[in-house]
Design a protein around this motif. Structure first.
Motif, PDB file in Angstrom:
ATOM      1  N   HIS A 478      -6.176 -33.764  43.566  1.00 40.06           N
ATOM      2  CA  HIS A 478      -6.192 -35.293  43.548  1.00 40.06           C
ATOM      3  C   HIS A 478      -4.976 -35.695  44.427  1.00 40.06           C
ATOM      4  CE1 HIS A 478      -8.340 -33.947  39.853  1.00 40.06           C
ATOM      5  NE2 HIS A 478      -8.852 -35.058  39.791  1.00 40.06           N
ATOM      6  N   HIS A 479      -5.054 -37.130  44.761  1.00 37.37           N
ATOM      7  CA  HIS A 479      -3.905 -37.776  45.507  1.00 37.37           C
ATOM      8  C   HIS A 479      -2.586 -37.411  44.469  1.00 37.37           C
ATOM      9  CE1 HIS A 479      -2.899 -40.902  48.352  1.00 37.37           C
ATOM     10  NE2 HIS A 479      -2.121 -41.206  47.480  1.00 37.37           N
ATOM     11  N   GLY A 480      -1.680 -37.010  45.307  1.00 35.93           N
ATOM     12  CA  GLY A 480      -0.490 -36.759  44.757  1.00 35.93           C
ATOM     13  C   GLY A 480      -0.614 -35.221  43.973  1.00 35.93           C
ATOM     14  N   PHE A 481      -1.412 -34.369  44.668  1.00 33.83           N
ATOM     15  CA  PHE A 481      -1.635 -33.353  43.670  1.00 33.83           C
ATOM     16  C   PHE A 481      -0.355 -32.294  43.374  1.00 33.83           C
ATOM     17  CE2 PHE A 481      -2.651 -32.190  48.311  1.00 33.83           C
ATOM     18  CZ  PHE A 481      -1.441 -31.279  48.497  1.00 33.83           C
ATOM     19  N   GLU A 482       0.683 -32.395  44.013  1.00 32.52           N
ATOM     20  CA  GLU A 482       1.948 -31.330  43.852  1.00 32.52           C
ATOM     21  C   GLU A 482       2.007 -31.332  42.009  1.00 32.52           C
ATOM     22  OE1 GLU A 482       2.362 -32.772  47.990  1.00 32.52           O
ATOM     23  OE2 GLU A 482       2.022 -33.814  46.062  1.00 32.52           O
ATOM     24  N   THR A 483       2.144 -32.542  41.736  1.00 34.29           N
ATOM     25  CA  THR A 483       2.768 -32.711  40.275  1.00 34.29           C
ATOM     26  C   THR A 483       1.581 -33.243  39.145  1.00 34.29           C
ATOM     27  OG1 THR A 483       3.238 -35.106  40.613  1.00 34.29           O
ATOM     28  CG2 THR A 483       5.030 -33.504  41.051  1.00 34.29           C
ATOM     29  N   ILE A 484       0.392 -33.162  39.651  1.00 32.92           N
ATOM     30  CA  ILE A 484      -0.777 -33.631  38.692  1.00 32.92           C
ATOM     31  C   ILE A 484      -1.947 -32.601  38.613  1.00 32.92           C
ATOM     32  CG2 ILE A 484      -0.225 -36.066  38.821  1.00 32.92           C
ATOM     33  CD1 ILE A 484      -2.730 -36.169  40.559  1.00 32.92           C
ATOM     34  N   ASP A 485      -1.839 -31.394  39.427  1.00 32.01           N
ATOM     35  CA  ASP A 485      -2.862 -30.474  39.291  1.00 32.01           C
ATOM     36  C   ASP A 485      -2.250 -29.183  39.106  1.00 32.01           C
ATOM     37  OD1 ASP A 485      -5.090 -32.182  40.079  1.00 32.01           O
ATOM     38  OD2 ASP A 485      -4.580 -31.933  42.031  1.00 32.01           O
ATOM     39  N   PRO A 486      -3.060 -28.287  38.611  1.00 30.00           N
ATOM     40  CA  PRO A 486      -2.438 -26.759  38.152  1.00 30.00           C
ATOM     41  C   PRO A 486      -1.797 -26.197  39.295  1.00 30.00           C
ATOM     42  CG  PRO A 486      -4.844 -27.326  37.370  1.00 30.00           C
ATOM     43  CD  PRO A 486      -4.217 -28.234  38.250  1.00 30.00           C
ATOM     44  N   PRO A 487      -0.654 -26.068  39.298  1.00 32.76           N
ATOM     45  CA  PRO A 487       0.114 -25.185  40.354  1.00 32.76           C
ATOM     46  C   PRO A 487      -0.540 -23.953  41.095  1.00 32.76           C
ATOM     47  CG  PRO A 487       1.510 -25.639  38.278  1.00 32.76           C
ATOM     48  CD  PRO A 487       0.154 -25.810  38.122  1.00 32.76           C
ATOM     49  N   GLU A 488      -1.389 -23.423  40.438  1.00 32.00           N
ATOM     50  CA  GLU A 488      -2.083 -21.914  40.929  1.00 32.00           C
ATOM     51  C   GLU A 488      -3.038 -22.673  41.709  1.00 32.00           C
ATOM     52  OE1 GLU A 488      -4.072 -23.044  36.788  1.00 32.00           O
ATOM     53  OE2 GLU A 488      -1.959 -22.844  37.858  1.00 32.00           O
ATOM     54  N   GLU A 489      -3.650 -24.003  41.658  1.00 33.93           N
ATOM     55  CA  GLU A 489      -4.460 -24.467  42.618  1.00 33.93           C
ATOM     56  C   GLU A 489      -3.873 -25.023  43.994  1.00 33.93           C
ATOM     57  OE1 GLU A 489      -7.573 -26.786  41.121  1.00 33.93           O
ATOM     58  OE2 GLU A 489      -8.033 -25.224  39.539  1.00 33.93           O
ATOM     59  N   THR A 490      -2.662 -25.436  43.806  1.00 32.63           N
ATOM     60  CA  THR A 490      -1.766 -26.468  44.860  1.00 32.63           C
ATOM     61  C   THR A 490      -0.898 -25.341  45.732  1.00 32.63           C
ATOM     62  OG1 THR A 490      -0.180 -27.202  43.199  1.00 32.63           O
ATOM     63  CG2 THR A 490      -2.102 -28.470  43.708  1.00 32.63           C
ATOM     64  N   ARG A 491      -0.263 -24.454  45.138  1.00 34.63           N
ATOM     65  CA  ARG A 491       0.708 -23.748  45.628  1.00 34.63           C
ATOM     66  C   ARG A 491       0.309 -22.902  47.097  1.00 34.63           C
ATOM     67  NH1 ARG A 491       2.818 -21.075  40.189  1.00 34.63           N
ATOM     68  NH2 ARG A 491       4.515 -22.865  39.541  1.00 34.63           N
ATOM     69  N   PRO A 492      -0.841 -22.456  46.860  1.00 31.26           N
ATOM     70  CA  PRO A 492      -1.299 -21.691  48.368  1.00 31.26           C
ATOM     71  C   PRO A 492      -1.367 -22.816  49.415  1.00 31.26           C
ATOM     72  CG  PRO A 492      -2.768 -21.114  46.308  1.00 31.26           C
ATOM     73  CD  PRO A 492      -1.714 -22.046  45.896  1.00 31.26           C
ATOM     74  N   ALA A 493      -1.858 -23.935  49.326  1.00 33.62           N
ATOM     75  CA  ALA A 493      -2.160 -24.960  50.220  1.00 33.62           C
ATOM     76  C   ALA A 493      -0.766 -25.411  50.702  1.00 33.62           C
ATOM     77  CB  ALA A 493      -2.927 -25.710  49.611  1.00 33.62           C
ATOM     78  N   MET A 494       0.044 -25.550  49.807  1.00 27.73           N
ATOM     79  CA  MET A 494       1.491 -25.835  50.038  1.00 27.73           C
ATOM     80  C   MET A 494       2.093 -24.894  50.845  1.00 27.73           C
ATOM     81  SD  MET A 494       2.529 -27.881  46.502  1.00 27.73           S
ATOM     82  CE  MET A 494       4.258 -27.980  46.832  1.00 27.73           C
ATOM     83  N   ARG A 495       2.029 -23.600  50.524  1.00 21.03           N
ATOM     84  CA  ARG A 495       2.930 -22.508  51.341  1.00 21.03           C
ATOM     85  C   ARG A 495       2.311 -22.552  52.707  1.00 21.03           C
ATOM     86  NH1 ARG A 495       2.698 -19.755  46.004  1.00 21.03           N
ATOM     87  NH2 ARG A 495       4.841 -19.677  45.326  1.00 21.03           N
ATOM     88  N   ARG A 496       0.911 -22.578  52.789  1.00 20.04           N
ATOM     89  CA  ARG A 496       0.346 -22.348  54.123  1.00 20.04           C
ATOM     90  C   ARG A 496       0.631 -23.546  54.970  1.00 20.04           C
ATOM     91  NH1 ARG A 496      -6.329 -22.929  55.248  1.00 20.04           N
ATOM     92  NH2 ARG A 496      -6.166 -23.458  57.633  1.00 20.04           N
ATOM     93  N   ALA A 497       0.814 -24.824  54.437  1.00 18.04           N
ATOM     94  CA  ALA A 497       1.198 -25.765  55.274  1.00 18.04           C
ATOM     95  C   ALA A 497       2.418 -25.830  55.920  1.00 18.04           C
ATOM     96  CB  ALA A 497       0.797 -27.126  54.520  1.00 18.04           C
TER      97      ALA A 497
END
Length: 507
Positions: A478-497
């Motif tokens: 979702h918008h602002g996913f870092e702190t509102i969505d499950p970390p296991e779904e957001t961390r890979p994208a953050m690391r790749r970026a």
């Protein structure tokens, strides 16, 4: 019995309420659409000057025409400009009004003219110059068939309805826009409901975020007598979804609706103050003017990643954006990768502030590049949310030292209600000038539809001009996913970026 008194916006009249009024009556209520003087054949202007006060008197007359002895509950509904005469009348007849409904409009303040609410920023500036020059008489011509979008999203309005809206549109007396709204304060005791139109860029969760920023001026929105509804349509719901609008008005009159959560120590942490989902070293920031630098240990100079917050963020928000956990977390993440991470504050407090925010960012970048610990020829800029529009200047004229531009869940074109049709801040138009500049775009799969549409337009434009665009998708984000969505779904994208940005800085 409930009596709904309906007041339309600029250029329009009682006719726009026909279908909604019929549905309210069918539900057992009474409904009266107010024909405003100078905007309807039933009430032509009888003098050279028609002002806001004229329209306030029109609404007061409608209130006074309701038989008080039968004990009806009067609900005033103001759409667009119509909220100004509604508030003026409610302030003078507060004892007669059970509720005021703000239909896809702002919150007018005492002493401020309706001109301040004109969405088209360029038009608003021209009219302000005219008012300052003393040219206050005359009228504003109504929009043509293809021009209504400058006043709000026409999403959901059929072709026939739009043609009728255009055919029946009337010139708006300029005095109605120039005359300040005068309130005694009595209206503050009247319960209110806000009906937001999502396709026009207004959502309840966005209002909640503004409250969460902690600006005391917005605390009033969390009072028990304030409720909200949201409709998935554009700026004219009485034309696009009269059934749904009538249902919402009936529920509002009954005191129903969503209530906002107050900010404060007893409230759950808002999204922008929740912990960063990646483990990063607790590196302190070095404050330099309106920027904070997170510098890794060791010899320099080093490339830098400048993180640009979104907005608008109220001027009274505390803590300031450069101290938010997400921004600080990203800066420390960059430092852990050997880069200098930078957070900053800019003055995007209102939609009209993009020019000065852009200037703040340019000044911050020069401050960072002048720091001896930074390699001035290796800079990346990373934008978030509403800050996405601020990518425009860098895409249109990328300097040689800008090695990468990144954006997370960005807004990449002005939303309909922002009145920025002629603005320079339009990344989808600027990407064709980006040349070899790499662009890393983190895309939220569950983004709000109106924002997702701007991202889609940008991606299409980037593909057409063969821009160096890398898409990093967060499918369930979702918008602002870092702190509102499950970390296991957001961390890979953050690391790749981050890996991509670092590679462009060091390659």
């Amino acid at each position: 019995m409930q009596v709904f008194i309906l007041v339309a916006g600029v250029f329009t009249g009682a006719h726009v309420w026909q279908e909604t009024a019929e549905r309210l009556v069918a539900a057992g209520s009474a409904a009266h659409a107010v024909p405003l003087t100078g905007l309807a054949p039933a009430r032509p202007a009888t003098s050279a000057h028609v002002g806001l006060e004229t329209h306030i008197e029109d609404v007061i007359a409608a209130i006074d025409a309701v038989d008080a002895t039968s004990g009806p509950e009067i609900v005033l509904v103001g759409h667009d400009y119509g909220i100004h005469p509604v508030l003026g009348a409610a302030d003078r007849r507060a004892e007669r009004v059970a509720r005021v409904v703000y239909l896809d409009c702002g919150m007018p303040q005492n002493g401020v003219p309706p001109l301040a609410a004109v969405p088209d920023q360029a038009l608003r500036a021209r009219l302000a110059e005219r008012a300052e020059a003393g040219e206050r008489e005359g009228v504003l011509a109504p929009p043509g068939l293809d021009e209504w979008g400058r006043w709000g999203s026409t999403a959901g309005v059929g072709e026939a309805a739009l043609e009728r809206l255009t055919a029946l549109a009337a010139p708006q007396p300029l005095g109605t826009l120039f005359q300040p709204l005068r309130l005694t304060g009595a209206v503050a005791a009247v319960p209110v409901t806000g009906v937001l139109c999502a396709r026009n860029g207004a959502r309840i969760d966005a209002v909640q975020r503004l409250v969460d920023f902690g600006d005391p001026a917005l605390a009033v929105l969390t009072e028990p007598q304030v409720t909200f509804f949201e409709l998935p349509t554009g700026h004219w719901p009485m034309l696009s979804c009269p059934d749904a609008l009538a249902e919402v008005l009936l529920r509002a009159a009954a005191g129903e609706g969503h209530r906002l959560r107050p900010a404060g120590d007893d409230a759950p942490a808002p999204a922008h103050l929740r912990p960063f989902p990646l483990g990063v070293p607790e590196l302190p920031g070095d404050r330099q003017g309106h920027v904070d630098l997170y510098v890794p240990a060791g010899d320099g100079p080093r490339p830098a990643v400048v993180f640009v917050h979104g907005g608008p963020v109220p001027a009274g928000a505390r803590p300031r954006p450069r101290e938010w956990p997400t921004l600080v977390g990203y800066a420390r993440f960059a430092a852990a990768e050997g880069m200098v991470g930078v957070t900053l504050d800019h003055r995007l407090h209102d939609i009209a502030d993009y020019d000065r925010a852009a200037a703040d960012i340019a000044a911050a970048v020069e401050l960072v590049r002048a720091d001896a610990r930074v390699d001035s020829d290796r800079i990346a800029l990373w934008f978030f949310s509403g800050g996405g529009l601020l990518t425009t200047d860098w895409l249109a004229r990328p300097p040689a030292w800008l090695r990468c531009l990144a954006a997370s869940y960005p807004v990449l074109a002005p939303l309909p209600a922002w009145g920025m049709a002629g603005s320079r801040f339009h990344p989808a138009r600027a990407v064709g000038q980006a040349g070899p500049l790499p662009v890393v775009l983190l895309r939220a799969g569950r983004e709000a539809a109106e924002i997702a549409a701007t991202v889609d337009a940008f991606v299409s434009a980037a593909k057409e001009c063969a821009a160096r665009l890398e898409l990093v998708d967060v499918p369930h984000g979702h918008h602002g996913f870092e702190t509102i969505d499950p970390p296991e779904e957001t961390r890979p994208a953050m690391r790749r970026a981050m890996r991509s940005v670092v590679a462009h800085l060091t390659g």
